[in-house]
Design an enzyme around this catalytic site. Structure first.
Site, mmCIF file in Angstrom:
data_model
loop_
_atom_site.group_PDB
_atom_site.id
_atom_site.type_symbol
_atom_site.label_atom_id
_atom_site.label_comp_id
_atom_site.label_asym_id
_atom_site.label_seq_id
_atom_site.Cartn_x
_atom_site.Cartn_y
_atom_site.Cartn_z
ATOM 1 N N ASP A 87 92.762 57.415 -22.362
ATOM 2 C CA ASP A 87 94.036 57.723 -21.728
ATOM 3 C C ASP A 87 95.090 56.915 -22.488
ATOM 4 O O ASP A 87 94.764 56.042 -23.307
ATOM 5 C CB ASP A 87 93.990 57.341 -20.252
ATOM 6 N N HIS A 131 98.669 53.953 -14.105
ATOM 7 C CA HIS A 131 99.861 53.846 -14.951
ATOM 8 C C HIS A 131 100.508 52.467 -14.822
ATOM 9 O O HIS A 131 101.295 52.071 -15.684
ATOM 10 C CB HIS A 131 100.891 54.910 -14.564
#
Length: 395
Positions: free
Chosen positions: A315, A245
Site C-alpha cells: 500500500d 492512512h
C-alpha cells in the site's frame, strides 16, 4: 545403499548381455535385425526429429531486457510512483526520467473526459511501447471512485446482491479502465468485517468470510483478461477499526483465527487468478510486530500457505510517514524494508517535492551493502518485466 546398487547393476548387466546374445542368434538364423536402442525410424526412412522445446516469448523478451539493465535500472523498475497533473508531456517525462516500472493515477491526474485520460496514458507508454509501465488506479466503485464516468456500483451495494452482480460490475469497470489505458486496478477489497465502526466497513464485499470470498472471486473473474486484478489489503483490514492512512492498526488476532476469518477472501481471489496482492500497513502482533507491508513472515504466509505466485505490492508507503511514528520517517528506509520483506513492487505517492532518485538510491545502496540479495532484485524485476510485456501490443 551402495551394495544394493552394485547388485542391481549386476542384474541389469546380465540381462542386457542375454538380450544381446539372443539378438545375435536371431540374426544368424535369418530373423529381422533388432533395432538399435532408442531409434524411432525404420530402415530407409528419415529419423523422426525430436520436438523443439517451446519458449515463452514473453519470458524470453523479459530475460533479454533484464540482461541489459544496470542494477539501478532494475531497482527503479520495482517502483510505482505518482506525480500530480494531467499534462501528458509532463507525465511522459516523469516516467522517462526515472525509469519506474509503474505509475499510479490519483484524483489529481484524472481529467474530465475518457478521451483526455486515454491521451495521458498513451503518452506515458509511448517511449517504450514494447514494455509499457504498469498504470494503476484505485477504482473500487462506491466510496473510492477516481473516474467520474464510472457509474458501476461499489461494495456498499454489491454485497447485498448475488455474486454475479459483482462479476458484471467489475467486468464493465475493467472495460472502462482498459479504454482509458489503465492496466492495473487496485479495486478488489478482500477485507472482511461486520463491524460498522471499522474504517473499511463501507468498502468490503462481504461481512462474513464466505460471502466476501464469493464476491472477491467474482470481481477477479469479471476483470480477467481486461485489466490486472489486485487483492487488498493483505492480511486483512477488517480486524481493526483504525485507519491505516494515519496509524498502524494493531490486532492480537491469532494466526488460527486469521486463517478462519480473514484468509478465505484472499484465497478465493488467488484461486480466481488475481495477478497482484497489496500488503496493508497492519500489524498482526501474534505473527509479527511489524506492519505486514514490512513483514517477511506475512510474505511467506502468502506464498507458502495461500499459494500466491504473482506480484506483491505495498500500500502507499507515504501512509507510514503520515503516522508520525519516528521509525517510518525515512522514505528510503521504508522502501528498503519493504523490498527486503518480499514485496515485488513498492507503491509510493510521494508528497510535493518528493525525490524519486533518493528512494532508488537507498535501495541500490542496500543491495550493495548486502541487505537485499542481488538475486532477489533480479527475480522481482523479471516478474514485473514479464507482467509489463504481457500488456504490450507488440507481444
Amino acid at each position: 545403499m551402495r551394495a544394493a546398487r552394485r547388485r542391481t547393476a549386476a542384474v541389469v548387466a546380465v540381462a542386457l548381455s542375454a538380450t544381446l546374445l539372443m539378438a545375435g542368434l536371431s540374426g544368424c538364423v535369418g530373423a529381422a535385425p533388432a533395432h538399435t536402442i532408442g531409434a524411432t525410424h525404420t530402415a530407409g526412412a528419415a529419423p523422426t526429429p525430436s520436438p523443439t522445446p517451446t519458449v515463452d516469448p514473453v519470458e524470453a523478451y523479459a530475460r533479454q531486457r533484464l540482461a541489459n539493465l544496470t542494477l539501478r535500472q532494475k531497482v527503479a523498475s520495482l517502483f510505482m510512483l505518482h506525480t500530480p497533473g494531467t499534462d501528458p508531456a509532463a507525465l511522459r517525462g516523469y516516467v522517462d526520467r526515472y525509469g519506474v516500472g509503474g505509475m499510479i493515477l490519483m484524483g489529481d491526474n484524472i481529467p474530465s473526459t475518457p478521451a483526455e485520460l486515454a491521451a495521458q496514458t498513451a503518452a506515458m507508454t509511448a517511449s517504450d511501447p514494447g514494455l509499457p509501465p504498469l498504470i494503476g488506479v484505485d477504482e473500487e466503485g462506491g466510496d473510492v471512485t477516481r473516474l467520474g464516468w464510472d457509474d458501476q456500483p461499489g461494495a456498499d451495494t454489491l454485497r447485498d446482491q448475488d455474486p454475479a452482480a459483482t462479476r458484471d460490475a467489475f467486468a464493465r469497470r475493467a472495460t472502462l479502465l482498459k479504454q482509458a489505458g489503465i492496466s492495473v486496478n487496485f479495486g478488489t477489497v478482500a477485507d472482511v468485517t461486520a463491524d460498522p465502526a471499522s474504517f473499511i466497513a463501507d468498502r468490503v464485499l462481504g461481512t462474513e468470510p464466505g460471502a466476501a470470498a464469493a464476491r472477491v472471486a467474482a470481481s477477479v473473474t469479471g476483470e480477467r483478461g481486461t485489466v490486472l486484478s489486485t487483492l487488498k489489503h493483505f492480511p486483512g483490514h477488517g480486524e481493526s477499526e483504525a485507519d491505516s492512512h494515519h496509524a498502524v492498526p494493531s490486532t492480537a488476532v491469532s494466526k488460527q483465527d486469521w486463517s478462519t476469518r480473514d484468509a478465505p477472501p484472499f484465497q478465493a481471489g488467488i484461486s480466481a487468478g488475481a495477478e497482484l496482492v497489496m500488503f496493508g500497513h497492519l500489524a498482526y502482533t501474534q505473527v509479527d510486530a511489524a506492519p505486514a507491508s514490512l513483514s517477511a513472515a506475512w510474505h511467506r504466509i502468502l506464498t507458502d500457505e495461500l499459494g500466491f505466485r504473482g506480484a506483491s505490492i505495498t500500500d502507499d508507503l507515504r501512509m507510514l510517514q503520515d503516522t508520525g511514528l519516528p521509525q517510518y520517517q525515512d522514505p528510503g528506509e521504508n522502501a528498503v524494508q519493504a523490498i527486503a520483506a518480499g514485496n515485488t513492487m513498492v507503491l509510493d505517492v510521494l508528497p510535493a517535492g518528493g525525490d524519486p532518485d533518493a528512494l532508488i538510491d537507498a535501495v541500490v545502496t542496500a543491495v550493495q551493502q548486502g541487505r537485499i540479495p542481488v538475486a532477489q532484485i533480479d527475480t522481482d524485476a523479471l516478474k514485473l518485466l514479464q507482467l509489463r510485456r504481457s500488456l504490450s501490443a507488440e507481444e
